[in-house]
Design a protein around this motif. Sequence first.
Motif, PDB file in Angstrom:
ATOM      1  N   GLU A  92     114.738  60.931  47.823  1.00  0.00           N
ATOM      2  CA  GLU A  92     113.470  61.677  47.861  1.00  0.00           C
ATOM      3  C   GLU A  92     113.180  62.172  49.273  1.00  0.00           C
ATOM      4  N   ILE A  93     113.393  61.298  50.256  1.00  0.00           N
ATOM      5  CA  ILE A  93     113.151  61.670  51.654  1.00  0.00           C
ATOM      6  C   ILE A  93     114.107  62.784  52.086  1.00  0.00           C
ATOM      7  N   ARG A 100     115.598  64.977  50.209  1.00  0.00           N
ATOM      8  CA  ARG A 100     115.238  66.239  49.540  1.00  0.00           C
ATOM      9  C   ARG A 100     114.074  66.911  50.268  1.00  0.00           C
ATOM     10  N   SER A 101     113.100  66.121  50.695  1.00  0.00           N
ATOM     11  CA  SER A 101     111.955  66.691  51.399  1.00  0.00           C
ATOM     12  C   SER A 101     112.366  67.267  52.755  1.00  0.00           C
TER      13      SER A 101
END
Length: 162
Positions: free
Chosen positions: A140-141, A143-144
């Motif tokens: 998730e990190i 991707r951000s």
Amino acid sequence: MKRSPMKPGKPLVRTPFKRTSPMPSTGMLSVQSHQRTAPKRKAGLKSKGPVSTPIRRAARGQDCTLRLTVCNFDPDTTVLCHSNYLADGKGMGLKAPDTAAAFGCSACHDVLDGRRPRPADLSLAGLEAAFRAAVSHTHEILRSMGLLDAAPAAIQPTLEHP
């Protein structure tokens, strides 16, 4: 080491061992007057060190996503902790890909790699579950940050009409 004196009448025997010290100079040329050189290293056997990738560099200064009970919560020690599971691509002399890794502090990384004993309240299955959750959070990190592509959409089965 003390040498035993030569006994008269005993023949000299050659040994299969090479001489380790040079012969004393007798004024005569020796048969092996050339110097030996080390063999050249074959190309491609070993790399010169770890390769820094954008995903590995992104771990610097991040919070630990493993968060085991031994966590030191120090972002200065955070690195990318690769999976140790064969299913993720780990093998003899092979590191799992960066996509099978999580951000981890030095203490959590030591437990994951076995350099530090696993806490008594954490089973192997619990360690694997914590690692899988940390990989998910790390993705998730990433991707951000734009370092990992968006998750592929689920493939819907298509129905054909006769």
